[in-house]
Structure formats: C-alpha cells, structure tokens
Design an enzyme around this catalytic site. Structure first.
Site, PDB file in Angstrom:
ATOM      1  N   ASP A  33     168.101  67.773 110.635  1.00 52.47           N
ATOM      2  CA  ASP A  33     167.793  68.408 109.352  1.00 52.47           C
ATOM      3  C   ASP A  33     166.773  67.536 108.632  1.00 52.47           C
ATOM      4  O   ASP A  33     166.675  66.336 108.905  1.00 52.47           O
ATOM      5  CB  ASP A  33     169.059  68.557 108.499  1.00 52.47           C
ATOM      6  CG  ASP A  33     168.966  69.734 107.536  1.00 52.47           C
ATOM      7  OD1 ASP A  33     168.080  69.725 106.656  1.00 52.47           O
ATOM      8  OD2 ASP A  33     169.787  70.669 107.638  1.00 52.47           O
ATOM      9  N   ASN A  86     167.954  76.689 114.903  1.00 55.69           N
ATOM     10  CA  ASN A  86     168.435  77.401 113.725  1.00 55.69           C
ATOM     11  C   ASN A  86     167.665  77.152 112.443  1.00 55.69           C
ATOM     12  O   ASN A  86     167.708  77.969 111.525  1.00 55.69           O
ATOM     13  CB  ASN A  86     169.912  77.015 113.520  1.00 55.69           C
ATOM     14  CG  ASN A  86     170.476  77.469 112.208  1.00 55.69           C
ATOM     15  OD1 ASN A  86     170.613  78.671 111.957  1.00 55.69           O
ATOM     16  ND2 ASN A  86     170.807  76.525 111.344  1.00 55.69           N
ATOM     17  N   TYR A 152     158.461  85.899 106.457  1.00 57.37           N
ATOM     18  CA  TYR A 152     159.757  85.574 107.057  1.00 57.37           C
ATOM     19  C   TYR A 152     160.100  86.565 108.168  1.00 57.37           C
ATOM     20  O   TYR A 152     160.482  86.179 109.272  1.00 57.37           O
ATOM     21  CB  TYR A 152     160.828  85.611 105.966  1.00 57.37           C
ATOM     22  CG  TYR A 152     162.242  85.382 106.440  1.00 57.37           C
ATOM     23  CD1 TYR A 152     162.729  84.101 106.634  1.00 57.37           C
ATOM     24  CD2 TYR A 152     163.102  86.465 106.664  1.00 57.37           C
ATOM     25  CE1 TYR A 152     164.035  83.885 107.049  1.00 57.37           C
ATOM     26  CE2 TYR A 152     164.398  86.261 107.082  1.00 57.37           C
ATOM     27  CZ  TYR A 152     164.869  84.969 107.272  1.00 57.37           C
ATOM     28  OH  TYR A 152     166.157  84.770 107.693  1.00 57.37           O
ATOM     29  N   LYS A 156     160.668  85.987 112.261  1.00 57.20           N
ATOM     30  CA  LYS A 156     161.927  86.323 112.919  1.00 57.20           C
ATOM     31  C   LYS A 156     161.726  87.355 114.037  1.00 57.20           C
ATOM     32  O   LYS A 156     162.440  87.328 115.047  1.00 57.20           O
ATOM     33  CB  LYS A 156     162.951  86.807 111.890  1.00 57.20           C
ATOM     34  CG  LYS A 156     163.363  85.730 110.896  1.00 57.20           C
ATOM     35  CD  LYS A 156     163.903  84.476 111.582  1.00 57.20           C
ATOM     36  CE  LYS A 156     164.397  83.427 110.608  1.00 57.20           C
ATOM     37  NZ  LYS A 156     165.007  82.259 111.275  1.00 57.20           N
ATOM     38  N   THR A 187     174.924  81.419 102.430  1.00 51.16           N
ATOM     39  CA  THR A 187     174.480  80.055 102.696  1.00 51.16           C
ATOM     40  C   THR A 187     173.765  79.514 101.457  1.00 51.16           C
ATOM     41  O   THR A 187     173.346  80.281 100.582  1.00 51.16           O
ATOM     42  CB  THR A 187     173.499  80.015 103.880  1.00 51.16           C
ATOM     43  OG1 THR A 187     172.303  80.725 103.512  1.00 51.16           O
ATOM     44  CG2 THR A 187     174.110  80.648 105.130  1.00 51.16           C
TER      45      THR A 187
END
Length: 249
Positions: A33, A86, A152, A156, A187
């Site tokens: 991260d 991810n 985005y 994807k 999230t």
C-alpha cells in the site's frame, strides 16, 4: 509450508478484509500500500491470526516500486502463490469533460498501469515455480457504462481485458487469472467518494435490488475462493458481486 499472497491496496477496505480472510486459511501475507499506517495495521492484524506478514510501501503506478514489492515478497517467503491485484482509486466524480488531465493520468496510472505492472512481475515469478492464482479487481463500472466515472470505468474495462488475455496466453503453464466486479462497497474509498457526491450514494443504493452497499468482508470471501484451490478449474472469469446492480442494467 504456508501459501504466500501479495495484496495491493492491502491497507484498508477490501484489501485488508481479504488479508484477514486469507490469514484464516493460514496464508502468509505481503501487504502492499502507499499508506504506511494502514499497511502496518493490516500486518499486525494478520500476525494476530497466527501467520507471518510484511508490509511493503509502494506506489503501484511506478514500475520500479512494483518490481520491488515482488522482490521483497520473494526475499522473505521464497515464492508467491496468490496475488490480489487490487489497488485502485475512484476519482472526483466529475463528468469526463470537467475532469482534469492530471486526474485522468493519476487514475490510469494507479488502476490500469499498476495492475499491468503487478501482473507482469508476479506472473513472471509464479511461472518460474509452476504457476499460481491471480485475482484482479475490476468493478461494476467495468461491465457496464456509468456516468461520473468515465476514466475509472475505462481502467476497469481494461482490467477485464487483462484478465481474459492472460488466461489465453498462460493457462497452459499453470496460471489462473480471474477478476471480481464489485458494486458499491462500504470501503474508505467509497465513503470518501460518496461524501463528496452524496446524491450518487442515493442513486446507487436505489438501483441495487438488495437496497444496500456490499461489505469488504463479503468481497473477501469471493476473492479467497477464487484464489485458492477450491476454484482450481475457474479461469478467465469476471465474477460480479453487486447485489444484483448490473443485472438490472
């Protein structure tokens, strides 16, 4: 010997939930991260479940930093069995023509180039030892078109192309690659996005047949299933986990 997983975006949300779920399966975890605090928190939570874990700070949009997290994983654990590709960001929620070029570059760099770099270096490592399993994070915006997330959505859709094409090339060599397509999920990234765009949360939940957002833990169950041998004949699939959201489009 325990299996070993690399998880990018492992410092929060779906990444952290998946790290904890895999730890329950006695998998050692490499947490990647850009957020040191969140990444180290995940490492400590994982260790409390009785397996080993390390944190590697990395900006996944930078090729050398991606190469480094794979190197650190192999130095520590000697192998990589699972990869949860991810890490990602959503963007500002502006319509495309109002989105800055800087934001477009940032989203593409993290979401798409980061995933491409990760798949490149991890797959190379896996194939040296006979194969492995990769799960890429796509999105409901990767299987349908949605306003306010054009860049985005484009990244994807690209993740899905990456998933299917890697299987076409390397399934025969022992590589499994699948993708998940979560709908809106509770999230930190999504909460921040909806805080800036509250009307979009109402629109999203109203359009989900189950009338709620998903949870990171629900997504983690799916990722764990797809990564492990329980799904060993599933390859090249894009599995939607969205409460029926895209089923109605």
């Amino acid at each position: 010997m325990n299996k070993v997983a690399i998880i990018t975006g492992g410092g929060s949300g779906i990444g952290q939930a998946t790290a904890l779920r895999l730890a329950e399966e006695k998998v050692n975890i490499v947490v990647v991260d850009v957020n040191e605090k969140g990444g180290n928190e995940t490492v400590e939570l994982v260790k409390k479940l009785g397996v080993d874990s390390i944190f590697v700070k990395a900006d996944v949009s930078k090729q050398e930093e991606v190469k480094n997290y794979v190197k650190k994983a192999v130095e520590k654990f000697k192998k990589v069995d699972y990869f949860f590709n991810n890490a990602g960001i959503s963007g500002s929620g502006k319509f495309y023509l109002d989105t800055s070029l800087e934001e477009i570059d940032q989203i593409v760099g993290i979401n798409l180039m980061g995933a491409l770099y990760g798949a490149r270096y991890v797959a190379e490592c896996m194939l040296k030892s006979g194969g492995g399993s990769i799960v890429n994070t796509a999105s409901s915006a990767g299987v349908i078109g949605q306003d306010s997330v054009v860049t985005y959505s484009a990244t994807k859709h690209g993740i899905i192309g990456l998933t299917k094409s890697l299987v076409a090339e390397y399934a025969k060599d022992g590589l499994r690659v699948n993708a998940i397509a979560p709908g809106p999920t509770e999230t930190p990234m999504v909460r921040e996005f909806y805080a800036a765009n509250p009307e979009m949360k109402e629109n999203a939940t109203g359009g989900i047949p189950q009338k709620r957002l998903g949870t990171p833990e629900e997504v983690a169950e799916l990722v764990t299933f797809l990564l492990t041998s329980k799904a060993q004949y599933i390859n090249g699939e894009v599995v939607r986990i969205d409460g029926g959201f895209t089923n109605t489009k």
